[in-house]
Design a protein around this motif. Structure first.
Motif, short mmCIF file in Angstrom:
data_model
loop_
_atom_site.label_atom_id
_atom_site.label_comp_id
_atom_site.label_asym_id
_atom_site.label_seq_id
_atom_site.Cartn_x
_atom_site.Cartn_y
_atom_site.Cartn_z
N THR A 276 18.84 -41.90 -49.24
CA THR A 276 18.75 -43.28 -49.72
C THR A 276 17.37 -43.54 -50.30
OG1 THR A 276 19.11 -45.60 -49.09
CG2 THR A 276 18.05 -44.20 -47.45
N TYR A 277 17.31 -44.50 -51.22
CA TYR A 277 16.05 -44.85 -51.88
C TYR A 277 16.19 -46.27 -52.39
CZ TYR A 277 18.87 -43.80 -56.04
OH TYR A 277 19.86 -43.78 -56.98
N SER A 278 15.11 -46.83 -52.89
CA SER A 278 15.29 -48.13 -53.54
C SER A 278 14.43 -48.20 -54.80
CB SER A 278 15.02 -49.28 -52.58
OG SER A 278 13.65 -49.51 -52.46
N VAL A 279 14.93 -48.99 -55.75
CA VAL A 279 14.25 -49.21 -57.02
C VAL A 279 14.20 -50.71 -57.25
CG1 VAL A 279 14.22 -48.72 -59.50
CG2 VAL A 279 15.23 -47.05 -57.92
N ASP A 280 13.02 -51.24 -57.51
CA ASP A 280 12.86 -52.68 -57.74
C ASP A 280 13.52 -53.50 -56.63
OD1 ASP A 280 11.46 -52.13 -60.04
OD2 ASP A 280 13.25 -52.22 -61.31
N GLY A 281 13.36 -53.04 -55.39
CA GLY A 281 13.87 -53.82 -54.26
C GLY A 281 15.35 -53.66 -53.98
N ARG A 282 16.03 -52.81 -54.72
CA ARG A 282 17.47 -52.62 -54.49
C ARG A 282 17.71 -51.26 -53.85
NH1 ARG A 282 22.33 -52.51 -58.88
NH2 ARG A 282 23.92 -53.46 -57.56
N GLN A 283 18.40 -51.24 -52.71
CA GLN A 283 18.64 -49.98 -51.99
C GLN A 283 19.86 -49.25 -52.54
OE1 GLN A 283 19.38 -50.33 -47.75
NE2 GLN A 283 19.49 -48.11 -47.47
N TYR A 284 19.72 -47.95 -52.72
CA TYR A 284 20.80 -47.10 -53.18
C TYR A 284 21.09 -46.05 -52.10
CZ TYR A 284 19.79 -48.97 -57.85
OH TYR A 284 19.59 -49.79 -58.91
N VAL A 285 22.35 -45.61 -52.01
CA VAL A 285 22.71 -44.48 -51.17
C VAL A 285 23.36 -43.46 -52.09
CG1 VAL A 285 24.07 -43.66 -49.23
CG2 VAL A 285 23.07 -45.93 -49.17
N SER A 286 22.90 -42.22 -52.00
CA SER A 286 23.33 -41.23 -52.98
C SER A 286 23.82 -39.98 -52.27
CB SER A 286 22.14 -40.91 -53.88
OG SER A 286 22.52 -39.99 -54.87
N VAL A 287 24.87 -39.37 -52.84
CA VAL A 287 25.42 -38.13 -52.27
C VAL A 287 26.10 -37.33 -53.38
CG1 VAL A 287 27.73 -39.02 -51.67
CG2 VAL A 287 26.70 -37.21 -50.27
N ALA A 288 26.07 -36.01 -53.23
CA ALA A 288 26.80 -35.16 -54.18
C ALA A 288 28.17 -34.83 -53.59
CB ALA A 288 26.02 -33.88 -54.45
N ALA A 289 29.18 -34.83 -54.44
CA ALA A 289 30.53 -34.45 -54.02
C ALA A 289 31.16 -33.69 -55.18
CB ALA A 289 31.37 -35.68 -53.70
N GLY A 290 31.91 -32.64 -54.87
CA GLY A 290 32.47 -31.84 -55.96
C GLY A 290 31.34 -31.31 -56.83
N HIS A 291 31.36 -31.69 -58.09
CA HIS A 291 30.33 -31.20 -59.02
C HIS A 291 29.51 -32.36 -59.57
CE1 HIS A 291 32.75 -27.74 -58.45
NE2 HIS A 291 33.79 -28.35 -58.96
N SER A 292 29.46 -33.45 -58.82
CA SER A 292 28.80 -34.65 -59.33
C SER A 292 27.94 -35.32 -58.26
CB SER A 292 29.85 -35.66 -59.82
OG SER A 292 30.64 -35.09 -60.83
N LEU A 293 27.00 -36.10 -58.76
CA LEU A 293 26.13 -36.87 -57.88
C LEU A 293 26.48 -38.34 -58.05
CD1 LEU A 293 23.58 -36.77 -56.03
CD2 LEU A 293 22.23 -37.10 -58.10
N PHE A 294 26.66 -39.05 -56.92
CA PHE A 294 27.10 -40.44 -56.92
C PHE A 294 26.00 -41.31 -56.31
CE2 PHE A 294 30.73 -37.72 -56.78
CZ PHE A 294 31.74 -38.35 -57.49
N SER A 295 25.83 -42.52 -56.86
CA SER A 295 24.84 -43.43 -56.28
C SER A 295 25.46 -44.82 -56.13
CB SER A 295 23.60 -43.47 -57.16
OG SER A 295 22.48 -43.80 -56.38
N PHE A 296 25.33 -45.36 -54.92
CA PHE A 296 25.94 -46.65 -54.59
C PHE A 296 24.85 -47.68 -54.27
CE2 PHE A 296 29.07 -43.47 -53.56
CZ PHE A 296 30.29 -44.03 -53.93
N ALA A 297 25.16 -48.96 -54.52
CA ALA A 297 24.28 -50.05 -54.09
C ALA A 297 25.17 -51.27 -53.84
CB ALA A 297 23.23 -50.36 -55.14
N LEU A 298 24.60 -52.29 -53.20
CA LEU A 298 25.38 -53.51 -52.96
C LEU A 298 25.66 -54.21 -54.28
CD1 LEU A 298 23.52 -54.91 -49.81
CD2 LEU A 298 25.74 -53.74 -49.89
N LYS A 299 26.82 -54.83 -54.36
CA LYS A 299 27.18 -55.63 -55.55
C LYS A 299 26.10 -56.67 -55.80
CE LYS A 299 32.12 -55.42 -55.18
NZ LYS A 299 33.11 -55.88 -54.22
N LYS A 300 25.79 -56.88 -57.09
CA LYS A 300 24.76 -57.89 -57.39
C LYS A 300 25.35 -59.27 -57.32
CE LYS A 300 21.10 -55.73 -60.01
NZ LYS A 300 20.61 -55.33 -61.32
#
Lengths: 253, 543
Positions: free
Chosen positions: B519-543
């Motif tokens: 997990t990380y955050s950019v400009d105060g918004r937290q993201y959770v990131s994980v790789a699955a299959g052959h791709s990298l996904f990043s999630f955050a709360l709905k704005k």
């Protein structure tokens, strides 16, 4: 006219015999890229680094026709350092187109000075490292020059020093954005898509912008590089060119 | 005024540099993820808490980065000041905008066709120091690449790819050195860890995980077996700055399933080694599985925690501990200053041993060895867990592990001789649970299943579990808002309540999750990131 790249200039002045080969300026441009990426490391950007061969003057040891050139590029020359090349149809055509264009417009004679003096000017009086990078030294803002001696010919280097706006490679154009609140950022473009912009700003930070947050964005027509005409003597320019020609990425381990 | 501008320029360029002090103080900037496991203590625990058990249901996919590679995507990304760095397998480094997933640059590396890894052309990630990224390659080179523009700075050959050596784990930076170890335990390599000068790539020290003649531990290898002893290193270690020790888990001895050619305990295979970070000298070791014949690599991430532990008089005192759920099925607590064994409790079904002697050596169960006709061993060949990153939350005091439960393999042994560069295994394991990619699941629970298990390190007891039908190759992320993120072979990515294991949210990512979430955050918004299959996904709360 001033903004035309070298391959286009060459194409404009192609003699009729060249045109009869049926090559387009696009072929020449593609060929230049392939030549720099695959051939210049041995033949040199001027095509004269292998003894007895001067590609830029149409002087080949083992070939004269396009067909013979094509065979040599494909198969190499057994018993020499020339390896077989893995090129497909259009790539072969493009490479030959570029070889023919080199000899159709032979390189201007460029005076090469003293490379050691050139290095001192490059790093000192010329302040070139304020924008450029060589090996691990200097700034990221301008084009990296660690292997510029492979990628560019002496005449091109000299012209870039004296007339930086004459030819700016597409990947080296400056990009400028202005945010909705008036902040202006100019720098090096990494990527531009329908909705976003990725670039490095003049303070060497990687920056990403969403276009809807921008008031303006676009390429900067002029090079941020100053002309050194009048700032460096012609001997000093010759020294710097001599130094740049020696930069072939060899400092990397 | 001029001075002020100069100062601000200096400040900005200083901020951009990832100093080792910043890595050690990673908790002070939880918006960044600067080393494989988040901190050098490797708890994969983040202080970010914008996403909570209450609002986690509002997570929304922000972006996907699709790798142009069909190899497994096992890398944990790094994030520094809004830029995400990861590895597209086998060995391309990409720099992305962490908020949008758009690419700044890609560094492409073409490994030698001589690379012959056992288990895919994979890579688990990067290390960073200053403006330089470090990556081990599948053909056993260590590279330094400029984080600003993706240009190669140096390339050091570490070992011979054609003999079976490979680098697959994210390097670990300690001070001015970058540390890597070699994979290749199925090829009869002689494993080692080595430290390289971050500026030049020159080797500073090397520690062989199989001691040579005259070195302590050499006597645990019969004949010349040390030359092909394996004990590979393929998961990132940890570092304690107060002790100046770096800790690494080591892999199986070679050959894997037939121990006859290598009589003895086979030090330091299946061990944790504690090395002086400046010299590479061995301070202590603990061997989890002496003379292993089940491929029970101890390549888990060493999790360091300072917890109250009873001393000899029964008084509780804060002690420097190491928490370790091992591939062999035992959850261990060690004293990380001395290597003293403090406790070991099974966290899955285990039949190869029956407890420990007073020194912490496992007591082997009679007859539980590979044979020509096959012997069923719990846990099976892939282990009770494996390289999947565990997590430790100082808030809940719980250790979280991705476990393969009720899982056995039948181990067969065959005669074996060593040929350089060829597989040197001496047998094979057979199991209901396929060890490779996901397949349709036809198993009952008692034939093997995956679970996130929460273990109380003080007692070794399981506090709760979250069961999956299929097994899991996913790591676990814990956050300061009492969330856990993990996944599994079924391709679900989910959030659990770290206190009780309740499922709070899930997303179907459509590919095996074989990486550790971060997990990380950019400009105060937290993201959770994980790789699955052959791709990298990043999630955050709905704005």
């Amino acid at each position: 006219m001033r903004s035309l790249p070298v391959w286009a200039l060459v194409a404009l002045f192609l003699p009729p015999s060249f045109a009869q080969h049926g090559y387009t300026p696009g072929d020449v441009q593609d060929g230049e890229g392939l030549f720099i990426g695959n051939c210049a490391i041995c033949h040199g950007p001027e095509g004269d680094a292998v003894p007895g061969v001067e590609l830029a003057r149409g002087k080949f040891k083992h070939a004269s026709s396009d067909e013979e050139l094509s065979q040599i590029i494909k198969n190499g020359i057994p018993g020499t350092a020339m390896p077989p090349g893995n090129f497909r149809g259009h790539e072969l055509t493009a490479l030959i187109a570029y070889l023919r264009s080199m000899s159709a417009a032979p390189p201007e004679t460029v005076v090469l000075g003293n490379a050691a003096r050139g290095k001192a000017i490059f790093e000192g009086k010329g302040q070139c490292l304020n924008c450029h990078r060589v090996s691990a030294n200097g700034s990221y803002v301008g084009p990296e020059l660690s292997d510029i001696g492979v990628a560019r010919r002496a005449a091109q280097l000299e012209r870039s020093i004296l007339e930086p706006d004459a030819e700016i490679l597409p990947e080296n154009r400056s990009f400028r954005v202005v945010t909705q609140n008036g902040m202006e950022v100019t720098g090096r473009l990494f990527n531009l898509d329908t909705f976003t912009v990725q670039m490095m700003d003049s303070r060497e930070q990687l920056r990403s912008f969403v276009k809807k947050d921008l008031k303006e964005f676009g390429f900067v027509k002029k090079s941020p590089m100053p002309s050194y005409r009048g700032k460096l003597s012609s001997e000093e320019v010759a020294d710097v060119v001599a130094y740049l020609v020696t930069l072939r990425g060899g400092n990397r381990q | 005024m001029k001075r002020a501008i100069l100062l601000s320029l200096c400040a900005s360029s200083l901020f951009a540099q990832v100093t080792f002090e910043r890595i050690l103080g990673a908790d002070k900037e939880p918006q960044n993820w600067m080393t494989y496991s988040g901190t050098t203590f490797s708890g994969r625990y983040s202080l970010l808490s914008q996403i909570t058990p209450k609002n986690v249901k509002d997570l929304e996919l922000q972006w996907i980065y699709q790798a142009s590679s069909l190899e497994k995507f096992e890398a944990t990304s790094l994030v520094v000041d809004g830029i995400l760095y990861t590895v597209q397998p086998p060995n391309d480094i990409v720099a992305l905008d962490a908020a949008t997933g758009r690419t700044f640059w890609t560094y492409t590396y073409k490994p030698s066709p001589d690379a012959r890894p056992c288990c895919g052309h994979i890579n688990r990630g990067l290390a960073i120091l200053g403006n330089v990224l470090f990556m081990g390659t599948i053909d056993a080179h260590l590279l330094a690449v400029d984080a600003k523009n993706g240009h190669l700075l140096w390339d050091t050959p570490v070992a011979k790819a054609e003999s079976g050596y490979a680098l697959t784990h994210a390097p670990l930076v300690v001070k001015d050195k970058v540390i890597v170890g070699t994979a290749g335990g199925e090829f009869g390599i002689r494993g080692f860890l080595a430290a390289y000068d971050v500026r030049t790539g020159k080797e500073i020290w090397r520690f062989y995980t199989v001691p040579g003649p005259g070195e302590p531990g050499h006597e645990t290898w019969g004949g010349d077996s040390w030359k092909t002893g394996g004990a590979s290193v393929w998961v990132t270690g940890s570092y304690d700055p107060e002790l100046n020790l770096t800790y690494w888990g080591t892999g199986n001895p070679g050959p894997d399933w037939n121990g006859d050619p290598r009589p003895g305990d086979n030090l330091y295979s299946d061990s944790v080694v504690a090395l002086d970070a400046d010299t590479g000298k061995l301070k202590w070791y603990y061997q989890f599985s002496p003379h292993d014949e089940f491929d029970h690599d101890s390549v888990q991430v060493p999790v360091l925690a300072d917890l109250e532990w009873p001393d000899r008089t029964g008084q509780k005192k804060v002690r420097k501990l190491m928490l370790w759920a091992n591939r062999n099925g035992i959850f261990y607590v060690l004293d990380r200053a001395t290597g003293q064994f403090l406790s070991g409790k099974p966290f899955v079904e285990v039949n190869w041993m029956n407890g420990f002697d007073e020194k912490g050596r496992p007591i082997r169960a009679a007859g539980k060895i590979p044979t020509e006709d096959g012997t069923a061993i719990y846990p099976g060949s892939e282990g009770a867990t494996n390289w999947y990153s565990p997590a430790y939350s100082p808030r809940t005091g719980l250790f979280y592990v991705s476990a393969w439960a009720a899982y056995a393999s039948t181990f067969f042994r065959i005669p074996v001789t060593y040929t350089e560069g060829r597989v040197y295994a001496g047998g094979w394991p057979k199991s209901y649970v396929p060890d490779g990619r996901a397949a349709e699941n036809l198993r009952e629970e008692n034939e093997g299943f995956g679970a996130v298990r929460a273990i109380d390190p003080l007692t070794g007891q399981r506090r709760w579990e979250f069961k999956m039908n299929d097994v899991t190759d996913a790591g676990i992320l814990a956050t300061a808002s009492d969330l856990l993120f993990s996944g599994g072979r079924e391709g679900y990515f989910y959030a659990l309540d770290a206190r009780n294991g309740a499922l709070l949210w899930k997303a179907t990512l459509g590919g095996v999750i074989a990486s550790g979430p971060m997990t990380y955050s950019v400009d105060g918004r937290q993201y959770v990131s994980v790789a699955a299959g052959h791709s990298l996904f990043s999630f955050a709360l709905k704005k």
